[in-house]
Design a protein around this motif. Structure first.
Motif, PDB file in Angstrom:
ATOM      1  N   ILE A  96       0.846  -1.195   0.000  1.00  0.00           N
ATOM      2  CA  ILE A  96       0.000   0.000   0.000  1.00  0.00           C
ATOM      3  C   ILE A  96       0.885   1.251   0.000  1.00  0.00           C
ATOM      4  O   ILE A  96       1.763   1.416   0.850  1.00  0.00           O
ATOM      5  CB  ILE A  96      -0.924  -0.011   1.235  1.00  0.00           C
ATOM      6  N   ASP A  97       0.648   2.134  -0.974  1.00  0.00           N
ATOM      7  CA  ASP A  97       1.367   3.410  -1.084  1.00  0.00           C
ATOM      8  C   ASP A  97       2.891   3.204  -1.036  1.00  0.00           C
ATOM      9  O   ASP A  97       3.618   3.988  -0.400  1.00  0.00           O
ATOM     10  CB  ASP A  97       0.942   4.363   0.041  1.00  0.00           C
ATOM     11  N   ASP A  98       3.351   2.163  -1.692  1.00  0.00           N
ATOM     12  CA  ASP A  98       4.784   1.851  -1.772  1.00  0.00           C
ATOM     13  C   ASP A  98       5.416   1.615  -0.409  1.00  0.00           C
ATOM     14  O   ASP A  98       6.631   1.770  -0.226  1.00  0.00           O
ATOM     15  CB  ASP A  98       5.555   2.965  -2.500  1.00  0.00           C
ATOM     16  N   ARG A  99       4.633   1.201   0.554  1.00  0.00           N
ATOM     17  CA  ARG A  99       5.201   0.861   1.853  1.00  0.00           C
ATOM     18  C   ARG A  99       5.955  -0.464   1.738  1.00  0.00           C
ATOM     19  O   ARG A  99       5.567  -1.354   0.988  1.00  0.00           O
ATOM     20  CB  ARG A  99       4.098   0.739   2.911  1.00  0.00           C
ATOM     21  N   PRO A 100       7.025  -0.629   2.530  1.00  0.00           N
ATOM     22  CA  PRO A 100       7.796  -1.880   2.463  1.00  0.00           C
ATOM     23  C   PRO A 100       6.935  -3.087   2.813  1.00  0.00           C
ATOM     24  O   PRO A 100       6.227  -3.081   3.827  1.00  0.00           O
ATOM     25  CB  PRO A 100       8.904  -1.671   3.491  1.00  0.00           C
TER      26      PRO A 100
END
Length: 680
Positions: A455-459
C-alpha cells in the motif's frame, strides 16, 4: 622400353585344353599304328595350338616413378619440453637432406600438432590420412620423429613399408608428476570427503628422501603447505566450505632439473551440497496461512522440519487439568539454547511475546543470526502490537520498525525496482497479474533491501544481512491468499521457496555473485548484482596474463560475457569485490601425464614391418635399401624398400604367328607326313 611375350587365346582356355588333348590322342594313335609321319603330324598340331594361344610380342614405353618417404614430425605440447623441439627440428632437416639426395626419391613432411581438446598426440590418425593421399605402391618408408607419447597408437593402420622412430629427449630426463586418482563430484558441506592423490618421480630421478611438499588451496585462497611421501597413494580429507562449485587446487613446488611443472598441479571442481536443511518453524497461533509454510517446507525432501504451533498460551485459564492435556510442553531451552546452532533457518509465523521465550532466549537467537544463522519473520497484527518481536532483543537484528498501524485494505503486492534485480523476486511468474492481499503491517525500513512493496509503496518484503547471518521480514500474513487462488492467486509457493533458500545461503540465489560455466575452453561468465552498472571483468590466466573484458547487461541485475581460455589451467575472475575461480580442461592435461620419452606404445607397429627405434641423441642413422620382408633396421642404420614403380605411357603388340604363316606351316607339315607315309 621393355619387351615381353604375351598370350591372348582365340578360344577359351577350357576349349583350348580340349583341342590339345584331342591332338595328343591323335599323335598317340599314330605312334601305336606305326605311322612314320607321327612326328610331322605332331609338329602340325603344335603349330595349330600355338596359333590358337594367340602369342604376340608386347613392347611397353615405361616412365619410372619416384619412391615416396613419409616423415612425421611431432609438434605436440610434450615435444616442447626441454630441448626436444630444437633436437627434433635439426634431426628432421638433416634427415630430409639425406632422403632428398637419394636417387629417385621424394619426401613428404607431415606435421603432427596437438589433437583437439585434450586428445593428445594423434600421430597414427595423421599417418592414416597421409597414406590415403599417396599411392601405396610408391611408399618406400615411414619415419616418425617423436618422443613416443602417441595417444592413438592402437589405431589400426595397414603400413606398406618399414616404419621407423627417431626418439627425441635424453635418457637423463626426469619429471615429478601429481595425479588425482579419486575425487567425487559432490560432497556434503561441512563434512570431510577423502581425495586420493599420488606423487611420482618419472625417468632418471635424482636420489631424495622420498618426500616432497604440496600446496592446497580452495577457491584461490591462501594455500596451505604439507609434506607428503613420493610414490604412494595419499588419502587427503577435505571439507568444502560452501555450497555450489568449490575449486580445489593442488600444487607441487618445481624441483630442480625436472622436465616441466605443467603436471605439478591439479584442479578438482566439486559441488558442495547440504545433507539436510534443518528448519524450525514457530507459529504463534493457528491461522489460515500456517499450513502454507508447513506444506512448502515438507514438500522439499531435503528439509528436516521441526514445527511448533502455540495452541494454549500460559495465560489461558480454561480449568483443564494439566494431566489431561494431550499437548507436549514447548522444549524452549533445548531448542533455543542448546541446539539452536543445529538449525539452518528459524521462522517466526505470527509470533508475539507470551512469556514462552524469555529475553535470554531471544538474545541468543539474535547472536545466532550474527554468527551466520537465518531468521524469517512473517508478521501479522502481532508485530504491530506492544508484544511485538521487535520489542525484544531480537529487534536489534530486524530490518524495519513497526509504526503500530495495521492497514486493513486490499492492495496488489508489487516487485520494487531493486526487487527486479534481486534473485528472490526477479522474474516471478505472472508479474503484475497477481491477486490482491487484504492486510499489511505498516513498517519503516531501517536497513536491508526492500524487494516488494504494498500500500502506497510501503515496504512489504525486506531482506537484510546482519554480520554473517541473514534476516527477512514479510510485513503481511496474507501470502496464503495466492495459494487459495484469490482473484487469480499468485506465485506464493515460488516466492516463499526462493525466500527460504536465500535465507539458507543457496548460491543460486545470491544477489551479489560472480559465476562461470565452462564448455571446452570457452567460459560463460555471469555477474549478478543489485547495482545498475558493474566495472570491467579482470581475468588472470594460469600463466599470470591479465585480461580485462566489459560485461554486457542481459536482464535485470545480470551482466554476461564470454571468454576463450588460451590454455588449460586455473583462471581467477575478479569484478569489484566479487572473486571466483574456474578450471579449464582436465585435472591433468593428457600431453603431460607421461613426459619421459619412450616409444613402447609404438613397438607393435614398428615390429610388424621390422622397423627400428633410434635415439636422436645417439646420432642420426644411415639409410640403406632393403628388400621387402627383410629386417629394415640395425645398429646405426635404417632401411627403405625401393618400390621400382613405373608409369606405362605406350603399349605395342606384334603377333608372332600371322595367319598366312600358320596356314603355310600346318599345311606343310601335314603334306610332308602324308608323303612320307605314302612312300612307305
Amino acid at each position: 622400353m621393355t619387351s615381353t611375350l604375351v598370350f591372348d587365346p582365340l578360344i577359351p582356355w577350357a576349349m583350348f585344353t580340349m583341342v590339345a588333348v584331342i591332338a595328343a590322342l591323335g599323335i598317340l594313335l599314330a605312334i601305336v599304328r606305326g605311322l612314320h609321319g607321327w612326328a610331322l603330324r605332331g609338329l602340325a598340331g603344335l603349330v595349330v595350338l600355338a596359333a590358337l594361344s594367340g602369342p604376340s610380342f608386347q613392347q611397353e614405353d615405361r616412365a619410372p616413378l619416384t619412391d615416396i618417404v613419409l616423415m612425421l614430425e611431432d609438434e605436440s605440447a610434450s615435444q616442447r619440453l626441454g630441448d626436444r623441439a630444437t633436437q627434433t627440428t635439426d634431426a628432421a632437416n638433416t634427415l630430409a637432406a639425406q632422403i632428398k639426395a637419394r636417387p629417385n626419391t621424394e619426401l613428404r613432411r607431415i606435421t603432427v600438432p596437438d589433437g583437439e581438446g585434450d586428445a593428445g598426440t594423434q600421430m597414427m590418425s595423421a599417418l592414416s590420412d597421409a597414406l590415403a593421399e599417396e599411392p601405396r605402391a610408391r611408399v618406400a618408408g615411414i619415419v616418425a620423429l617423436t618422443d613416443g607419447r602417441v595417444h592413438d597408437a592402437d589405431l589400426p593402420v595397414d603400413l606398406p613399408a618399414p616404419f621407423h622412430v627417431l626418439l627425441s629427449g635424453e635418457e637423463s630426463d626426469w619429471d615429478r608428476r601429481l595425479s588425482v586418482i579419486g575425487a567425487p563430484a559432490f560432497a556434503i558441506i561441512g563434512e570431510p570427503v577423502v581425495l586420493t592423490l599420488r606423487v611420482d618421480d618419472l625417468g632418471a630421478a635424482p636420489a631424495s628422501d622420498g618426500f616432497t611438499e604440496i600446496d592446497i588451496s580452495i577457491d584461490a585462497e591462501e594455500p596451505q603447505r604439507f609434506r607428503v611421501p613420493i610414490g604412494q597413494d595419499l588419502e587427503l580429507p577435505v571439507t568444502l566450505p560452501h555450497g555450489g562449485r568449490n575449486v580445489i587446487r593442488f600444487a607441487l613446488p618445481t624441483a630442480e632439473g625436472e622436465l616441466t611443472d605443467r603436471n605439478n598441479s591439479a584442479l578438482i571442481q566439486m559441488n558442495g551440497v547440504r545433507d539436510r536443511l534443518r528448519v524450525l518453524l514457530v507459529s504463534g497461533e493457528p491461522h489460515a496461512g500456517g499450513r502454507t509454510w508447513r506444506n512448502l517446507l515438507k514438500s522439499d525432501s531435503s528439509v528436516d522440519l521441526v514445527h511448533f504451533t502455540i495452541l494454549r498460551p500460559p495465560e489461558k485459564q480454561d480449568g483443564v487439568p494439566v494431566s489431561e492435556l494431550s499437548l507436549i510442553a514447548f522444549p524452549t531451552r533445548e531448542l533455543f539454547m542448546e541446539k539452536i546452532d543445529d538449525f539452518d533457518l528459524i521462522i517466526f509465523d505470527r509470533y508475539k511475546r507470551r512469556g514462552i521465550l524469555p529475553s535470554l532466549y531471544l538474545e541468543n537467537i539474535a547472536n545466532y543470526v550474527r554468527k551466520g544463522g537465518a531468521v524469517l519473520v512473517s508478521a501479522g497484527p502481532d508485530f504491530a502490537s506492544a508484544d511485538s518481536l521487535f520489542r525484544t532483543p531480537l529487534g536489534s537484528v530486524l530490518p524495519a520498525t513497526p509504526s503500530a498501524r495495521v492497514l486493513e485494505e486490499p492492495y496488489l503486492p508489487v516487485v520494487s525496482d531493486l526487487g527486479n534485480r534481486h534473485p528472490v523476486t526477479t522474474d516471478l511468474p505472472q508479474n503484475g497479474e497477481w491477486g490482491r492481499w487484504l492486510r499489511q503491517i505498516d513498517v519503516t525500513a531501517t536497513s536491508g533491501n526492500v524487494v516488494m512493496t504494498g500500500i502506497d509503496d510501503r515496504p512489504l518484503l525486506i531482506l537484510d544481512r546482519v554480520d554473517e547471518g541473514r534476516v527477512a521480514l514479510l510485513a503481511s500474513d496474507q501470502a496464503w491468499l495466492w495459494n487459495r487462488g484469490y482473484e487469480g492467486g499468485g506465485p506464493q509457493l515460488e516466492l516463499l521457496r526462493r525466500l527460504a533458500h536465500w535465507m539458507m545461503g543457496e548460491p543460486e540465489l545470491e544477489e551479489e555473485a560472480l559465476t562461470a560455466t565452462a564448455e571446452g575452453q570457452t567460459m560463460r561468465i555471469e555477474r549478478r548484482t543489485l547495482s545498475e552498472t558493474v566495472p570491467p571483468l579482470t581475468i588472470t590466466g594460469p600463466d599470470g596474463t591479465v585480461t580485462e573484458l566489459p560485461l554486457a547487461p542481459t536482464s535485470h541485475g545480470r551482466f554476461v560475457t564470454k571468454f576463450t581460455g588460451p590454455e588449460i589451467g586455473l583462471y581467477r575472475l575478479e569484478n569489484g569485490d566479487q572473486i571466483s575461480v574456474i578450471g579449464l580442461g582436465p585435472a591433468a592435461p593428457r600431453e603431460f601425464v607421461e613426459t619421459i620419452a619412450n616409444a613402447a606404445v609404438l613397438e607393435p607397429v614398428i615390429d610388424a614391418m621390422r622397423g627400428g627405434i633410434v635415439r636422436i641423441e645417439d646420432g642420426l642413422p644411415r639409410i640403406r635399401n632393403v628388400r621387402a620382408g627383410r629386417p629394415a633396421a640395425g645398429r646405426g642404420w635404417i632401411g627403405f624398400t625401393p618400390r621400382e614403380a613405373y608409369e606405362t605411357r605406350d603399349v605395342r603388340q606384334t603377333p608372332i604367328l600371322p595367319t598366312w604363316l600358320v596356314l603355310l606351316l600346318a599345311a606343310g607339315f601335314i603334306t610332308a607326313a602324308w608323303l612320307r607315309e605314302g612312300r612307305r
